[in-house]
Motif scaffolding. Structure first.
Motif, PDB file in Angstrom:
ATOM      1  N   ASN A   1     -14.545   0.346  -7.738  1.00  0.00           N
ATOM      2  CA  ASN A   1     -14.207  -0.375  -6.513  1.00  0.00           C
ATOM      3  C   ASN A   1     -15.351  -1.277  -6.065  1.00  0.00           C
ATOM      4  OD1 ASN A   1     -11.789   1.003  -6.516  1.00  0.00           O
ATOM      5  ND2 ASN A   1     -12.411   2.488  -4.962  1.00  0.00           N
TER       6      ASN A   1
ATOM      7  N   ARG B   1       0.825  -1.204   0.000  1.00  0.00           N
ATOM      8  CA  ARG B   1       0.000   0.000   0.000  1.00  0.00           C
ATOM      9  C   ARG B   1       0.859   1.254   0.000  1.00  0.00           C
ATOM     10  NH1 ARG B   1      -4.046  -0.770   4.904  1.00  0.00           N
ATOM     11  NH2 ARG B   1      -4.948   1.105   3.995  1.00  0.00           N
TER      12      ARG B   1
ATOM     13  N   SER C   1      -8.534  -3.472   2.318  1.00  0.00           N
ATOM     14  CA  SER C   1      -9.966  -3.446   2.642  1.00  0.00           C
ATOM     15  C   SER C   1     -10.688  -4.696   2.154  1.00  0.00           C
ATOM     16  CB  SER C   1     -10.629  -2.198   2.037  1.00  0.00           C
ATOM     17  OG  SER C   1     -10.578  -2.239   0.621  1.00  0.00           O
TER      18      SER C   1
ATOM     19  N   TRP D   1      -2.835   3.485  -5.543  1.00  0.00           N
ATOM     20  CA  TRP D   1      -4.150   3.894  -6.003  1.00  0.00           C
ATOM     21  C   TRP D   1      -5.157   2.752  -5.860  1.00  0.00           C
ATOM     22  CZ3 TRP D   1      -5.506   8.743  -7.808  1.00  0.00           C
ATOM     23  CH2 TRP D   1      -4.451   9.629  -8.030  1.00  0.00           C
ATOM     24  N   ASN D   2      -4.674   1.606  -5.402  1.00  0.00           N
ATOM     25  CA  ASN D   2      -5.536   0.426  -5.290  1.00  0.00           C
ATOM     26  C   ASN D   2      -6.292   0.473  -3.963  1.00  0.00           C
ATOM     27  OD1 ASN D   2      -6.749  -2.095  -5.230  1.00  0.00           O
ATOM     28  ND2 ASN D   2      -4.991  -3.149  -6.104  1.00  0.00           N
ATOM     29  N   ASP D   3      -7.523   0.957  -4.010  1.00  0.00           N
ATOM     30  CA  ASP D   3      -8.317   1.142  -2.790  1.00  0.00           C
ATOM     31  C   ASP D   3      -8.700  -0.170  -2.127  1.00  0.00           C
ATOM     32  OD1 ASP D   3      -8.373   3.959  -3.205  1.00  0.00           O
ATOM     33  OD2 ASP D   3      -9.958   3.674  -4.697  1.00  0.00           O
TER      34      ASP D   3
ATOM     35  N   THR E   1      -4.083  -0.723 -11.011  1.00  0.00           N
ATOM     36  CA  THR E   1      -5.176   0.179 -11.361  1.00  0.00           C
ATOM     37  C   THR E   1      -4.791   1.016 -12.577  1.00  0.00           C
ATOM     38  OG1 THR E   1      -4.339   1.954  -9.976  1.00  0.00           O
ATOM     39  CG2 THR E   1      -5.828   0.362  -8.931  1.00  0.00           C
TER      40      THR E   1
ATOM     41  N   ASP F   1       2.258   5.948  -2.495  1.00  0.00           N
ATOM     42  CA  ASP F   1       0.962   5.503  -1.988  1.00  0.00           C
ATOM     43  C   ASP F   1       0.171   4.897  -3.132  1.00  0.00           C
ATOM     44  OD1 ASP F   1       0.942   6.453   0.845  1.00  0.00           O
ATOM     45  OD2 ASP F   1       1.293   8.376  -0.156  1.00  0.00           O
TER      46      ASP F   1
ATOM     47  N   ARG G   1     -14.372   6.061  -9.795  1.00  0.00           N
ATOM     48  CA  ARG G   1     -13.509   5.271  -8.915  1.00  0.00           C
ATOM     49  C   ARG G   1     -14.344   4.454  -7.930  1.00  0.00           C
ATOM     50  NH1 ARG G   1      -8.317   8.005  -5.826  1.00  0.00           N
ATOM     51  NH2 ARG G   1      -7.534   6.133  -4.732  1.00  0.00           N
TER      52      ARG G   1
END
Length: 383
Positions: A259, A196, A215, A209-211, A224, A207, A255
């Motif tokens: 997701n 992350r 999670s 961009w893969n949310d 991404t 950082d 976005r």
């Protein structure tokens, strides 16, 4: 479920045992894949490539920064991660996502790969291409296309190493998924795309961009992408019990939509499988003749096997064993094999062993057997 293996001493027969399915496999299979708002998507089993769900999976569309997976693969073929790269002056004017590289700055290939994959930095991707091609970025892109052809990516053509919108730069959900599966075979890539955050030369913080990282349970990457032309894109892999699922979405309108849809596809894909015991230890899978009027010898599996299997697919057992065995036989001697298939695909195999020791009869026992058999035949002839 068992069969009696019959035949001559040296004759080998393949005995097919009828398909079976556990009740737990029946109902969940009725669930359709979730609705997805995007140009195209694809869900596949990582190990087998089996397609679980798809929509316009071969449609050629922009893929934005997912392109960087191929950029990295070509780079890692050309140099070690420790190789120094001098930043080309054109890299720091590429624009959009960036780690603010400076012309003439020297970084390791490994740091630039991290910047390209974690933060999706366009300047890092361009610096890689220019640095490993003596400034001829076009030649580097040609190598990307050549590798795409070797991988069988028929819906793919690259124009840029960073994935920014360009006429003729496209791929498909099918090809993107295959590219990601290939990239994840490299331990270095696999280790980076699950991060992350990281820090590289110059104290630059990266950082993702893969949310979904952090999670979505079991998510292990991969990439991404977003541009005005491509929309919001991502190819992701998630590991469940005994199975890894890849899901790709291209051209989502936002976005948040990407997701949500990607998480729904991954959950649905993982739910298509259950880990179950496909070979049971101690169970009789076949019986073989031992001769001399003795009861048949049971062949059993020595140990259990568990596999992840599709919830609605029946499993087919095939037992390969001799019709009869020569004595003596010791308990635990391997005398056959059970193979478990789903459709035409072999998912497990296990040796079958003798369930008990069977001694060779002595001389008196053999004489008695043959005498008894002769008397039986004689009586049948008389009557």
């Amino acid at each position: 479920m068992s069969v009696s293996a019959v035949g001559s001493l040296r004759h080998v027969r393949r005995l097919l045992l009828v398909a079976f399915a556990a009740l737990a496999f029946a109902q969940p299979a009725l669930a359709a894949p979730p609705a997805v708002v995007a140009r195209s998507y694809l869900v596949v089993n990582a190990a087998t490539g089996e397609v679980l769900a798809a929509q316009d999976a071969h449609e050629r569309v922009p893929i934005a920064s997912i392109t960087k997976l191929m950029t990295v693969l070509v780079a890692l073929d050309r140099a070690r991660v420790s190789a120094p790269i001098v930043v080309d002056p054109r890299a720091n004017v590429v624009g959009e996502s960036s780690v603010n590289l400076r012309a003439g700055e020297r970084l390791s290939l490994g740091d630039l790969v991290k910047a390209a994959l974690i933060q999706s930095a366009n300047d890092a991707a361009y610096a890689i291409a220019a640095g490993l091609s003596n400034g001829d970025v076009g030649a580097f892109v040609a190598a990307m296309n050549a590798k795409a052809a070797r991988f069988g990516l028929r819906d793919t053509h690259f124009v840029r190493p960073d994935g920014l919108d360009a006429f003729g730069h496209y791929s498909s959900a099918w090809d993107v998924t295959r590219l990601a599966r290939i990239a994840m075979r490299k331990p270095y890539v696999r280790e980076i795309v699950r991060r992350r955050t990281d820090v590289i030369a110059g104290g630059r913080r990266l950082d993702t961009w893969n949310d979904l990282l952090g999670s979505f349970p079991g998510l292990i990457g991969v990439k991404t992408g977003h541009t005005g032309g491509a929309g919001w894109c991502e190819v992701s892999a998630a590991r469940g019990r005994g199975v890894t699922i890849y899901a790709t979405i291209l051209g989502s309108p936002s976005r948040a939509q990407r997701n949500a849809d990607l998480a729904a596809l991954l959950r649905w894909g993982l739910s298509r499988y259950r880990v179950t015991e496909v070979v049971a230890a101690g169970r009789t899978y076949a019986r073989v003749e031992t001769g001399y009027g003795r009861r048949p010898l049971s062949l059993i599996a020595a140990s259990p096997l568990r596999r992840a299997v599709r919830v609605h697919r029946p499993l087919v057992e095939r037992v390969v064993a001799e019709g009869a065995v020569e004595l003596p036989v010791r308990k635990g001697t391997r005398l056959g094999e059970v193979r478990i298939f789903t459709g035409r695909r072999l998912i497990a195999s296990s040796p079958l062993v003798a369930a008990r020791t069977v001694r060779r009869p002595g001389t008196l026992d053999r004489i008695g057997f043959y005498a008894g058999r002769a008397a039986h035949h004689a009586w049948g002839w008389i009557t």
